[in-house]
Write a protein that holds these residues in place. Structure first.
Motif, PDB file in Angstrom:
ATOM      1  N   LEU A   1       0.806  -1.227   0.000  1.00 49.77           N
ATOM      2  CA  LEU A   1       0.000   0.000   0.000  1.00 49.77           C
ATOM      3  C   LEU A   1       0.834   1.269   0.000  1.00 49.77           C
ATOM      4  O   LEU A   1       0.352   2.322  -0.406  1.00 49.77           O
ATOM      5  CB  LEU A   1      -0.955   0.006   1.208  1.00 49.77           C
ATOM      6  CG  LEU A   1      -2.010  -1.101   1.223  1.00 49.77           C
ATOM      7  CD1 LEU A   1      -2.994  -0.885   2.371  1.00 49.77           C
ATOM      8  CD2 LEU A   1      -2.749  -1.186  -0.098  1.00 49.77           C
ATOM      9  N   TYR A   2       2.089   1.190   0.454  1.00 48.28           N
ATOM     10  CA  TYR A   2       2.938   2.378   0.495  1.00 48.28           C
ATOM     11  C   TYR A   2       3.929   2.340  -0.659  1.00 48.28           C
ATOM     12  O   TYR A   2       4.937   1.637  -0.607  1.00 48.28           O
ATOM     13  CB  TYR A   2       3.676   2.457   1.833  1.00 48.28           C
ATOM     14  CG  TYR A   2       2.761   2.672   3.012  1.00 48.28           C
ATOM     15  CD1 TYR A   2       1.915   3.770   3.069  1.00 48.28           C
ATOM     16  CD2 TYR A   2       2.736   1.771   4.069  1.00 48.28           C
ATOM     17  CE1 TYR A   2       1.069   3.980   4.141  1.00 48.28           C
ATOM     18  CE2 TYR A   2       1.894   1.961   5.146  1.00 48.28           C
ATOM     19  CZ  TYR A   2       1.061   3.070   5.174  1.00 48.28           C
ATOM     20  OH  TYR A   2       0.231   3.259   6.245  1.00 48.28           O
ATOM     21  N   LEU A   3       3.635   3.118  -1.690  1.00 52.67           N
ATOM     22  CA  LEU A   3       4.486   3.169  -2.876  1.00 52.67           C
ATOM     23  C   LEU A   3       5.089   4.569  -2.994  1.00 52.67           C
ATOM     24  O   LEU A   3       4.491   5.546  -2.529  1.00 52.67           O
ATOM     25  CB  LEU A   3       3.663   2.827  -4.117  1.00 52.67           C
ATOM     26  CG  LEU A   3       3.022   1.433  -4.107  1.00 52.67           C
ATOM     27  CD1 LEU A   3       2.062   1.275  -5.278  1.00 52.67           C
ATOM     28  CD2 LEU A   3       4.099   0.355  -4.141  1.00 52.67           C
ATOM     29  N   PRO A   4       6.258   4.701  -3.614  1.00 50.73           N
ATOM     30  CA  PRO A   4       6.926   6.004  -3.655  1.00 50.73           C
ATOM     31  C   PRO A   4       6.170   7.068  -4.444  1.00 50.73           C
ATOM     32  O   PRO A   4       6.379   8.263  -4.223  1.00 50.73           O
ATOM     33  CB  PRO A   4       8.279   5.683  -4.300  1.00 50.73           C
ATOM     34  CG  PRO A   4       8.082   4.394  -5.006  1.00 50.73           C
ATOM     35  CD  PRO A   4       7.072   3.637  -4.219  1.00 50.73           C
ATOM     36  N   ASP A   5       5.303   6.666  -5.375  1.00 53.85           N
ATOM     37  CA  ASP A   5       4.579   7.650  -6.188  1.00 53.85           C
ATOM     38  C   ASP A   5       3.066   7.590  -5.967  1.00 53.85           C
ATOM     39  O   ASP A   5       2.292   7.989  -6.833  1.00 53.85           O
ATOM     40  CB  ASP A   5       4.902   7.454  -7.675  1.00 53.85           C
ATOM     41  CG  ASP A   5       4.628   6.030  -8.152  1.00 53.85           C
ATOM     42  OD1 ASP A   5       4.413   5.143  -7.296  1.00 53.85           O
ATOM     43  OD2 ASP A   5       4.625   5.804  -9.371  1.00 53.85           O
ATOM     44  N   GLY A   6       2.646   7.147  -4.800  1.00 54.02           N
ATOM     45  CA  GLY A   6       1.220   7.166  -4.489  1.00 54.02           C
ATOM     46  C   GLY A   6       0.796   5.971  -3.658  1.00 54.02           C
ATOM     47  O   GLY A   6       1.485   4.953  -3.602  1.00 54.02           O
ATOM     48  N   HIS A   7      -0.340   6.123  -2.989  1.00 54.06           N
ATOM     49  CA  HIS A   7      -0.848   5.048  -2.138  1.00 54.06           C
ATOM     50  C   HIS A   7      -1.414   3.912  -2.990  1.00 54.06           C
ATOM     51  O   HIS A   7      -1.997   4.136  -4.048  1.00 54.06           O
ATOM     52  CB  HIS A   7      -1.940   5.601  -1.216  1.00 54.06           C
ATOM     53  CG  HIS A   7      -2.225   4.749  -0.027  1.00 54.06           C
ATOM     54  ND1 HIS A   7      -3.037   3.641  -0.080  1.00 54.06           N
ATOM     55  CD2 HIS A   7      -1.795   4.835   1.260  1.00 54.06           C
ATOM     56  CE1 HIS A   7      -3.103   3.087   1.115  1.00 54.06           C
ATOM     57  NE2 HIS A   7      -2.353   3.786   1.943  1.00 54.06           N
ATOM     58  N   GLY A   8      -1.262   2.690  -2.507  1.00 55.96           N
ATOM     59  CA  GLY A   8      -1.755   1.541  -3.238  1.00 55.96           C
ATOM     60  C   GLY A   8      -3.254   1.574  -3.472  1.00 55.96           C
ATOM     61  O   GLY A   8      -3.743   1.112  -4.516  1.00 55.96           O
ATOM     62  N   LEU A   9      -4.005   2.121  -2.511  1.00 54.91           N
ATOM     63  CA  LEU A   9      -5.453   2.202  -2.700  1.00 54.91           C
ATOM     64  C   LEU A   9      -5.819   3.203  -3.793  1.00 54.91           C
ATOM     65  O   LEU A   9      -6.847   3.060  -4.455  1.00 54.91           O
ATOM     66  CB  LEU A   9      -6.155   2.571  -1.389  1.00 54.91           C
ATOM     67  CG  LEU A   9      -6.129   1.493  -0.289  1.00 54.91           C
ATOM     68  CD1 LEU A   9      -6.980   1.921   0.893  1.00 54.91           C
ATOM     69  CD2 LEU A   9      -6.604   0.142  -0.826  1.00 54.91           C
ATOM     70  N   GLY A  10      -4.972   4.221  -3.992  1.00 55.48           N
ATOM     71  CA  GLY A  10      -5.187   5.141  -5.108  1.00 55.48           C
ATOM     72  C   GLY A  10      -5.041   4.417  -6.434  1.00 55.48           C
ATOM     73  O   GLY A  10      -5.828   4.626  -7.370  1.00 55.48           O
ATOM     74  N   LEU A  11      -4.031   3.552  -6.514  1.00 52.39           N
ATOM     75  CA  LEU A  11      -3.864   2.722  -7.707  1.00 52.39           C
ATOM     76  C   LEU A  11      -5.095   1.850  -7.912  1.00 52.39           C
ATOM     77  O   LEU A  11      -5.612   1.736  -9.028  1.00 52.39           O
ATOM     78  CB  LEU A  11      -2.617   1.844  -7.561  1.00 52.39           C
ATOM     79  CG  LEU A  11      -2.454   0.705  -8.580  1.00 52.39           C
ATOM     80  CD1 LEU A  11      -2.316   1.242  -9.984  1.00 52.39           C
ATOM     81  CD2 LEU A  11      -1.245  -0.169  -8.205  1.00 52.39           C
ATOM     82  N   LEU A  12      -5.585   1.256  -6.829  1.00 49.09           N
ATOM     83  CA  LEU A  12      -6.726   0.357  -6.926  1.00 49.09           C
ATOM     84  C   LEU A  12      -7.992   1.102  -7.358  1.00 49.09           C
ATOM     85  O   LEU A  12      -8.770   0.596  -8.179  1.00 49.09           O
ATOM     86  CB  LEU A  12      -6.942  -0.340  -5.580  1.00 49.09           C
ATOM     87  CG  LEU A  12      -7.901  -1.519  -5.541  1.00 49.09           C
ATOM     88  CD1 LEU A  12      -7.639  -2.497  -6.671  1.00 49.09           C
ATOM     89  CD2 LEU A  12      -7.802  -2.212  -4.191  1.00 49.09           C
ATOM     90  N   ARG A  13      -8.183   2.304  -6.819  1.00 42.30           N
ATOM     91  CA  ARG A  13      -9.352   3.105  -7.228  1.00 42.30           C
ATOM     92  C   ARG A  13      -9.317   3.397  -8.722  1.00 42.30           C
ATOM     93  O   ARG A  13     -10.336   3.305  -9.411  1.00 42.30           O
ATOM     94  CB  ARG A  13      -9.404   4.410  -6.429  1.00 42.30           C
ATOM     95  CG  ARG A  13     -10.023   4.273  -5.051  1.00 42.30           C
ATOM     96  CD  ARG A  13     -10.305   5.632  -4.436  1.00 42.30           C
ATOM     97  NE  ARG A  13      -9.067   6.359  -4.160  1.00 42.30           N
ATOM     98  CZ  ARG A  13      -8.391   6.274  -3.017  1.00 42.30           C
ATOM     99  NH1 ARG A  13      -8.833   5.491  -2.054  1.00 42.30           N
ATOM    100  NH2 ARG A  13      -7.284   6.957  -2.829  1.00 42.30           N
ATOM    101  N   SER A  14      -8.133   3.755  -9.241  1.00 50.12           N
ATOM    102  CA  SER A  14      -8.032   4.072 -10.667  1.00 50.12           C
ATOM    103  C   SER A  14      -8.264   2.827 -11.523  1.00 50.12           C
ATOM    104  O   SER A  14      -8.867   2.909 -12.599  1.00 50.12           O
ATOM    105  CB  SER A  14      -6.669   4.697 -10.980  1.00 50.12           C
ATOM    106  OG  SER A  14      -5.623   3.756 -10.792  1.00 50.12           O
ATOM    107  N   LEU A  15      -7.811   1.673 -11.042  1.00 52.70           N
ATOM    108  CA  LEU A  15      -8.037   0.430 -11.784  1.00 52.70           C
ATOM    109  C   LEU A  15      -9.524   0.096 -11.840  1.00 52.70           C
ATOM    110  O   LEU A  15     -10.044  -0.307 -12.887  1.00 52.70           O
ATOM    111  CB  LEU A  15      -7.256  -0.717 -11.148  1.00 52.70           C
ATOM    112  CG  LEU A  15      -5.731  -0.644 -11.218  1.00 52.70           C
ATOM    113  CD1 LEU A  15      -5.111  -1.834 -10.494  1.00 52.70           C
ATOM    114  CD2 LEU A  15      -5.266  -0.597 -12.666  1.00 52.70           C
TER     115      LEU A  15
END
Length: 224
Positions: free
Chosen positions: A55-69
């Motif tokens: 969930l902690y990525l250098p260019d954004g939160h993992g849940l942000g990635l999941l929301r966009s997916l």
């Protein structure tokens, strides 16, 4: 084969997660990504069934990635592999399709158990004959018993050693950790070495004035 994308910013941890996944029958790692952007590119190139997502990525939160997916219609399931313990984050993750959480530090048997349960859940097909069969399919994701630590290690002591390590930014020796917790140096060292083995801690020699170098252990940053 269940196709897995490993998303983890720490290269050492990513390699360990890839190795763990590929040891489980029926699973294959299609790609490894160390950033949110790299994960998006990997998903554009290769279809996957499951994300093993930090969930902690250098260019954004993992849940942000999941929301966009989810917004783009991507339906891959997600197992979160993280040090995040905020239950609000857990609830949001569930609403976005996170089917399992694996808290760092963890061992191979812990992840193997989650993957085997996920495969059982995914393998359920056809029309359920009734409520019992629906409950059985959903129950495949539930953890009946915590996965065992290596012989001789206990969960509460591991948590205590982990806490001491996190509170020592300059690192800590086995002797110092043992003194803090009221356990022997040898016992503390076993737990510290376990954390090194699973990629949650680093070990380095510290050279003093005389004698053999003393090993110092330090925690890998949260989300790594």
């Amino acid at each position: 084969m269940i196709r897995v994308l490993v998303v983890e910013d720490d290269p050492v941890a990513a390699d360990a997660h890839q190795m763990y996944v590929e040891r489980v029958e029926g699973f294959t790692v299609t790609a490894v990504a160390h950033t949110r952007a790299a994960a998006v590119r990997a998903l554009e190139r290769t279809p996957v069934d499951l994300l093993l997502l930090d969930l902690y990525l250098p260019d954004g939160h993992g849940l942000g990635l999941l929301r966009s997916l989810r917004a783009s219609g991507h339906g891959a399931d997600v197992i979160a592999v993280t040090s995040a313990r905020d239950l609000a984050v857990v609830r949001e993750g569930v609403s976005l399709g996170v089917v399992q959480y694996v808290l760092k530090p963890f061992t191979y048997p812990t992840l193997r158990d989650r993957l085997v349960r996920y495969a059982e859940f995914r393998g359920a097909a056809g029309e359920a004959s009734g409520q019992e069969e629906v409950d059985r399919a959903l129950g495949a994701l539930r953890v009946a018993h915590p996965a065992a630590l290596p012989k001789g290690l206990s969960g509460p002591t591991l948590e205590a050693v982990t806490r001491v390590l996190k509170e020592a930014p300059e690192g800590v020796t086995a002797a110092a950790a043992g003194e803090r917790l009221g356990i022997s140096r040898i016992t503390a060292r076993r737990y510290l070495e376990h954390l090194v083995t699973i990629g949650s801690a680093a070990r380095r020699p510290h050279y003093g004035q005389v004698g053999r170098p003393e090993l110092h252990y330090s925690w890998r940053p949260a989300g790594r």
